[in-house]
Motif scaffolding. Structure first.
Motif, PDB file in Angstrom:
ATOM      1  N   LYS A  68     -32.729 -15.111 -17.624  1.00  0.00           N
ATOM      2  CA  LYS A  68     -32.099 -14.575 -18.823  1.00  0.00           C
ATOM      3  C   LYS A  68     -33.106 -13.852 -19.701  1.00  0.00           C
ATOM      4  N   GLU A  69     -34.323 -14.352 -19.755  1.00  0.00           N
ATOM      5  CA  GLU A  69     -35.337 -13.798 -20.649  1.00  0.00           C
ATOM      6  C   GLU A  69     -35.924 -12.494 -20.101  1.00  0.00           C
ATOM      7  N   SER A  70     -36.139 -12.412 -18.771  1.00  0.00           N
ATOM      8  CA  SER A  70     -36.851 -11.266 -18.202  1.00  0.00           C
ATOM      9  C   SER A  70     -35.976 -10.041 -17.993  1.00  0.00           C
ATOM     10  N   GLY A  71     -34.684 -10.240 -17.713  1.00  0.00           N
ATOM     11  CA  GLY A  71     -33.816  -9.116 -17.389  1.00  0.00           C
ATOM     12  C   GLY A  71     -34.101  -8.516 -16.021  1.00  0.00           C
ATOM     13  N   LEU A  72     -34.815  -9.244 -15.153  1.00  0.00           N
ATOM     14  CA  LEU A  72     -35.167  -8.731 -13.840  1.00  0.00           C
ATOM     15  C   LEU A  72     -33.979  -8.794 -12.880  1.00  0.00           C
ATOM     16  N   ILE A  73     -33.940  -7.818 -11.973  1.00  0.00           N
ATOM     17  CA  ILE A  73     -32.895  -7.700 -10.955  1.00  0.00           C
ATOM     18  C   ILE A  73     -33.548  -7.923  -9.590  1.00  0.00           C
ATOM     19  N   GLY A  74     -32.876  -8.632  -8.692  1.00  0.00           N
ATOM     20  CA  GLY A  74     -33.418  -8.859  -7.362  1.00  0.00           C
ATOM     21  C   GLY A  74     -32.400  -8.594  -6.275  1.00  0.00           C
ATOM     22  N   GLN A  75     -32.887  -8.157  -5.109  1.00  0.00           N
ATOM     23  CA  GLN A  75     -31.991  -7.915  -3.983  1.00  0.00           C
ATOM     24  C   GLN A  75     -32.755  -8.097  -2.676  1.00  0.00           C
TER      25      GLN A  75
END
Length: 437
Positions: free
Chosen positions: A159-166
């Motif tokens: 929630k804090e980082s806003g990072l997306i992963g795939q």
């Protein structure tokens, strides 16, 4: 006709994110926001889609826009925004009805929009894993391009980082799409490909995001196919790749937008000179959606794909007649280093929004609730392919126009039935699932 169809490509555009928050005399101050109905979905997954926060002023246009953005998550059958006032404090109540999150989704795709080259199958989708809008997808394809693929996508690692992963994996038998490669080989052919990719990105703010990815592909031609058709000239390509993508997305309902902009730019490098493979792919995609009146809406798109490098293999050329088509030329295949395509649509709702819900024995209610809409539309397309060092000439564009119907069944899919004419007035019927753009 071609000149008229291509004119829309030159329209100027502008966007200002501040337009989504207002402080005019009709606006309402939001003192608090309450969310209900989300039995699985975390509150912050909904709140991060809003263009406003507690303490903001909003008008009816902002409310409509944000309601559609929450629909765009693809997680809900119904979304309602209502204000209540208590002790001179305004509370925005967001009520959602969650959809079914694990389901099979049948699909039917037509290469070149040709029934004889249909790929059909089933996608098993697990949406909203852990209530964080994560998605796990398994795809089984049969027919023209049989394949198996698995993908895991996480739009918010923390929630804090806003990072997306795939992360993804695929195993395919791919039919050759290049007429030039078929001529060189003196017959058509197919080949095996195994791919693995890993990506990480970041949503910079509500509209902007960047994404980095890397991958590896193993491609093997049959023994009787010419080795010169691979990038390594050995008959087997082992290709490492790295990509960077930037996107801007201010659309309201992403599945079928009425307003907003979308822009994507992607650069991919393949090979890194390993096995003598070293080439690049760049692509750009711009779309605008605009309401002419409260019901009549337009949308238009420009897209460009450019390949360059030491030796670009035919399987990575740019193609018309497959995933990208000019409606009116479904049977015409074109290829080159580069592709340029533009589309324009004007649409009007027969049914703009109908919440359909019914009960069936043993079937969860989540699976029998839908947002239904039917639109009638007219459209025009223009596109061309060309090689590097070759000039773009309007005479080389194919163009088509026509009309059709789009049936929306959200949050799941859509059905398109279209009839298109080419430059010579020849007509053709097109039927497919999904959205034109």
């Amino acid at each position: 006709m071609k000149f008229i169809i291509i004119l829309f490509m030159l329209f100027p555009i502008a966007v200002n994110a501040e337009d989504f928050i207002t402080e005019d005399s009709s606006a309402i101050l939001i003192d608090s926001i309450k969310i209900s109905g989300n039995k699985i979905t975390k509150d912050f997954i909904i709140l991060r889609e809003l263009t406003f926060t507690e303490g903001s002023f909003v008008d009816s246009a902002a409310i409509d826009f944000n309601r559609e953005r929450i629909y765009s998550l693809g997680l809900f059958n119904k979304v309602e925004f209502k204000f209540t006032e208590e002790e001179h404090r305004n509370t925005l109540n967001i009520t959602v009805e969650e959809s079914w999150y694990f389901y099979p989704l049948p699909f039917l795709d037509f290469e070149e929009e040709n029934f004889e080259r249909a790929t059909y199958g089933l996608a098993l989708i697990y949406k909203n894993f852990r209530g964080r809008n994560e998605e796990i997808t398994s795809v089984f394809k049969l027919g023209y391009d049989p394949a198996f693929a698995m993908t895991y996508y996480n739009p918010l690692i923390t929630k804090e980082s806003g990072l997306i992963g795939q992360i993804g994996f695929s195993l395919q038998t791919i039919q050759n799409k290049s007429l030039t490669a078929a001529r060189i080989n003196q017959k058509d052919f197919d080949y095996k490909a195994v791919s693995f990719n890993l990506g990480i990105g970041k949503r910079l703010n509500i509209f902007n995001s960047v994404f980095l990815s890397s991958g590896f592909t193993y491609l093997d031609l049959p023994p009787d196919v010419s080795e010169v058709l691979t990038a390594s000239r050995t008959g087997v390509d082992r290709t490492f790749s790295a990509s960077i993508n930037y996107s801007f997305d201010s659309r309201d309902l992403k599945q079928f937008p009425q307003e907003g902009f979308f822009f994507s730019a992607n650069y991919t490098h393949k090979g890194f000179k390993l096995d003598n493979i070293n080439y690049n792919i760049m692509s750009f995609d711009f779309r605008e959606y605009y309401k002419v009146t409260s019901k009549l809406a337009t949308k238009w798109r420009l897209a460009l794909r450019h390949t360059f490098g030491k030796y670009v293999p035919y399987y990575d050329y740019s193609y018309l007649g497959y995933s990208e088509i000019v409606r009116g030329y479904k049977d015409k295949e074109r290829e080159g280093n580069n592709l340029f395509i533009g589309s324009f649509e004007l649409r009007f709702p027969i049914i703009s929004e109908w919440d359909l819900s019914f009960s069936l024995p043993l079937i969860p209610k989540n699976l029998t609730s839908y947002r239904i809409a039917i639109f009638i539309k007219t459209f025009a397309d223009a596109g061309t392919t060309f090689n590097n060092r070759q000039r773009i000439d309007l005479k080389n564009f194919d163009s088509g126009y026509g009309f059709g119907l789009t049936f929306l069944v959200l949050p799941y899919n859509a059905l398109r039935i279209e009839y298109a004419f080419n430059d010579y007035g020849k007509g053709e019927l097109l039927i497919g699932t999904g959205f034109s753009f």
